[in-house]
Design a protein around this motif. Sequence first.
Motif, short mmCIF file in Angstrom:
data_model
loop_
_atom_site.label_atom_id
_atom_site.label_comp_id
_atom_site.label_asym_id
_atom_site.label_seq_id
_atom_site.Cartn_x
_atom_site.Cartn_y
_atom_site.Cartn_z
N ILE A 1 0.95 -1.35 -0.02
CA ILE A 1 -0.14 -0.03 -0.01
C ILE A 1 0.97 1.14 -0.15
N ARG A 2 1.93 1.35 0.85
CA ARG A 2 2.88 2.38 0.92
C ARG A 2 3.50 2.66 -0.55
N GLN A 3 4.05 1.43 -0.99
CA GLN A 3 4.98 1.74 -2.38
C GLN A 3 3.85 2.10 -3.42
N ALA B 1 -0.81 13.97 -24.67
CA ALA B 1 -0.86 12.37 -24.54
C ALA B 1 -0.10 12.10 -23.51
N LYS B 2 1.10 12.56 -23.19
CA LYS B 2 2.08 12.19 -22.25
C LYS B 2 1.42 12.39 -20.72
N VAL B 3 0.87 13.61 -20.66
CA VAL B 3 0.37 13.85 -19.53
C VAL B 3 -0.97 13.17 -18.95
N GLY C 1 16.31 6.71 -4.75
CA GLY C 1 16.28 6.39 -3.52
C GLY C 1 17.61 6.38 -2.60
N PRO C 2 17.66 6.11 -1.38
CA PRO C 2 19.03 6.30 -0.71
C PRO C 2 19.91 5.10 -1.00
N HIS C 3 21.02 5.48 -0.92
CA HIS C 3 22.01 4.26 -0.97
C HIS C 3 21.45 3.03 -0.25
N SER D 1 18.83 2.36 2.80
CA SER D 1 17.38 1.93 2.66
C SER D 1 16.83 0.77 3.62
N GLN D 2 16.05 1.64 4.11
CA GLN D 2 15.24 0.85 5.32
C GLN D 2 14.14 -0.38 4.73
N HIS D 3 13.92 -0.31 3.65
CA HIS D 3 12.80 -1.32 2.92
C HIS D 3 13.26 -2.10 2.08
N ILE E 1 8.96 -7.66 -3.98
CA ILE E 1 8.21 -6.55 -4.53
C ILE E 1 9.27 -5.75 -5.31
N LYS E 2 10.72 -5.69 -4.72
CA LYS E 2 11.54 -5.13 -5.47
C LYS E 2 12.61 -6.27 -6.12
N ARG E 3 13.16 -5.92 -7.40
CA ARG E 3 13.91 -7.20 -7.62
C ARG E 3 15.75 -6.55 -7.74
N SER F 1 0.64 3.47 -3.35
CA SER F 1 0.06 4.66 -3.33
C SER F 1 1.14 5.82 -3.48
N GLN F 2 2.44 5.77 -3.09
CA GLN F 2 3.48 6.66 -3.28
C GLN F 2 3.58 6.74 -4.94
N HIS F 3 3.65 5.58 -5.43
CA HIS F 3 3.81 5.52 -6.86
C HIS F 3 2.60 6.37 -7.74
N1 BYC Z 1 11.07 10.55 -3.50
O1 BYC Z 1 13.90 2.22 2.04
P1 BYC Z 1 13.94 3.02 0.65
C1 BYC Z 1 6.85 8.44 -11.97
C2 BYC Z 1 11.35 7.29 0.58
S1 BYC Z 1 8.43 8.00 -11.35
C3 BYC Z 1 10.51 10.30 -2.35
O2 BYC Z 1 14.71 2.73 -0.30
P2 BYC Z 1 11.68 1.70 -0.89
C4 BYC Z 1 6.81 9.41 -13.20
C5 BYC Z 1 10.92 5.69 0.70
O3 BYC Z 1 9.55 5.86 0.17
C6 BYC Z 1 8.40 8.12 -9.58
N2 BYC Z 1 10.78 9.40 -1.37
O4 BYC Z 1 12.09 2.89 0.30
C7 BYC Z 1 7.88 9.47 -13.95
C8 BYC Z 1 11.04 5.56 2.21
O5 BYC Z 1 10.42 6.59 3.00
P3 BYC Z 1 8.85 5.88 3.78
C9 BYC Z 1 7.55 7.20 -8.74
C10 BYC Z 1 11.65 8.38 -1.37
O6 BYC Z 1 10.32 1.99 -1.07
C11 BYC Z 1 7.68 10.20 -15.07
C12 BYC Z 1 12.35 6.19 2.43
O7 BYC Z 1 12.81 7.05 1.37
N3 BYC Z 1 7.97 5.80 -8.84
O8 BYC Z 1 6.05 8.32 -11.36
O9 BYC Z 1 12.26 0.19 -0.71
C13 BYC Z 1 6.75 10.78 -15.11
C14 BYC Z 1 13.43 4.95 2.43
O10 BYC Z 1 14.01 4.35 1.07
C15 BYC Z 1 12.50 8.33 -2.87
C16 BYC Z 1 7.75 4.78 -7.90
O11 BYC Z 1 7.09 5.38 -7.04
C17 BYC Z 1 12.12 9.38 -3.87
N4 BYC Z 1 12.78 9.49 -4.85
O12 BYC Z 1 12.30 2.14 -2.31
C18 BYC Z 1 5.37 10.74 -14.35
C19 BYC Z 1 8.28 3.52 -8.19
N5 BYC Z 1 13.18 7.35 -2.58
O13 BYC Z 1 7.95 5.41 2.72
C20 BYC Z 1 5.69 9.99 -13.39
C21 BYC Z 1 8.03 2.35 -7.02
C22 BYC Z 1 12.83 6.66 -1.26
O14 BYC Z 1 9.56 4.64 4.57
N6 BYC Z 1 8.55 2.69 -5.82
N7 BYC Z 1 11.97 7.50 -0.89
O15 BYC Z 1 8.39 7.01 4.47
C23 BYC Z 1 9.88 2.20 -5.58
O16 BYC Z 1 10.48 1.40 -6.64
C24 BYC Z 1 10.23 2.29 -4.24
O17 BYC Z 1 9.41 2.77 -3.53
C25 BYC Z 1 11.74 3.44 -4.26
C26 BYC Z 1 12.12 3.14 -2.79
C27 BYC Z 1 12.87 2.85 -5.02
C28 BYC Z 1 11.11 4.87 -4.70
#
Ligand code: BYC
Length: 328
Positions: free
Chosen positions: A51-53, A86-88, A215-217, A221-223, A232-234, A55-57
């Motif tokens: 849900i966290r990932q 179209a992109k938006v 995201g962080p190094h 990276s906590q998760h 979930i992540k590969r 919804s953030q996405h």
């Molecule tokens: N921004 O343990 P970590 C798109 C947070 S592209 C903000 O490594 P995780 C688009 C992280 O949430 C962008 N926050 O976390 C492109 C965590 O905080 P919480 C969206 C970030 O989840 C073009 C904390 O830092 N893509 O949409 O294992 C046009 C520790 O990080 C960021 C996705 O969401 C960041 N950059 O890995 C239009 C892809 N980085 O939640 C639209 C799916 C880290 O504990 N998501 N944090 O408070 C993912 O693949 C993973 O969630 C991440 C982070 C790689 C982003």
Amino acid sequence: MYAQALDQQPAASDQQAEDARLLAHFQARIDAEEKIEPNDWMPEAYRRTLIRQISQHAHSEIIGMLPEGNWITRAPSLRRKAALLAKVQDEGGHGLYLYAAAETLGVSREELEQQLLDGRAKYSSIFNYPTLTWADIGAIGWLVDGAAIMNQIPLCRCSYGPYARAMIRICKEESFHQRQGYELMLSLCRGSAAQKAMAQDALNRWWWPSVMMFGPHDAESQHSDQSMRWKIKRFSNDELRQQFIDATVPQAHFLGLELPDADLRFDVASGHWRIGVIDWSEFKRVLAGDGPCNRQRIKQRRAAAENGEWVRAAALAHAAKQRQRSAA
Ligand code: BYC
């Protein structure tokens, strides 16, 4: 009292044994590359992580419409305008598939939207930077969508079925976005000196925020560890960041542009491009709400929610009337 306690003890340990069995079965299914579906048993932490990932996405896609939407009325030709429009629109669609995928985990879209509007939910750091010139539209497509594809292609193999399936469609569209961005940069770089300078300036401003998007190094990276065990992540944040850098540096050179990094070098032994030190204090500032555009983005989303209230009310009233008519 004593007898009651004795009664409860075996029940508690039975429950523990049952939980351990369910957990082992769940992990075995993941290890066997089976997809987990909404009605399957899953650990509460897996559900919460998804849900966290997801919804953030989803929020990132919706907020991501703002910096680019800003340029639709100023696109320099009909062809560019049609592509940007179209992109938006695609990004709005991605947000909707992703909210729908999150809803299968037992949370409503209204609740998720509320979390975004009241600042409880994160969205990608990258969308807190301003789009100052037309070249920024090229840089976003090339770099931001390029980074998004690197991160999102592996999500097509995510262990959670609804997320993985949504990502297949999203990735197809993202690859068109990346190409239109690169093609736009190419046109600018083959244009006048002023156009090329505008492209260089956009690269200078978007490069480091794009590198930070992953995201962080890994050590910070906590998760990552748990999310990788659950498939979930590969790949880890640093692995994906390196893939992005290796793909993008030669593309910049082909454009005849310089990356804004004096320490960038090609490491012959490993075959990788190595970048300088990332300024994580900037990343933390943006995540804490103090990036160049954080306040503006949330203000715009709140205004959109308020201005759209009458549309939602009208749609609900229309649906109620239709239900009444079909019941009559
Ligand atoms: N921004 O343990 P970590 C798109 C947070 S592209 C903000 O490594 P995780 C688009 C992280 O949430 C962008 N926050 O976390 C492109 C965590 O905080 P919480 C969206 C970030 O989840 C073009 C904390 O830092 N893509 O949409 O294992 C046009 C520790 O990080 C960021 C996705 O969401 C960041 N950059 O890995 C239009 C892809 N980085 O939640 C639209 C799916 C880290 O504990 N998501 N944090 O408070 C993912 O693949 C993973 O969630 C991440 C982070 C790689 C982003």
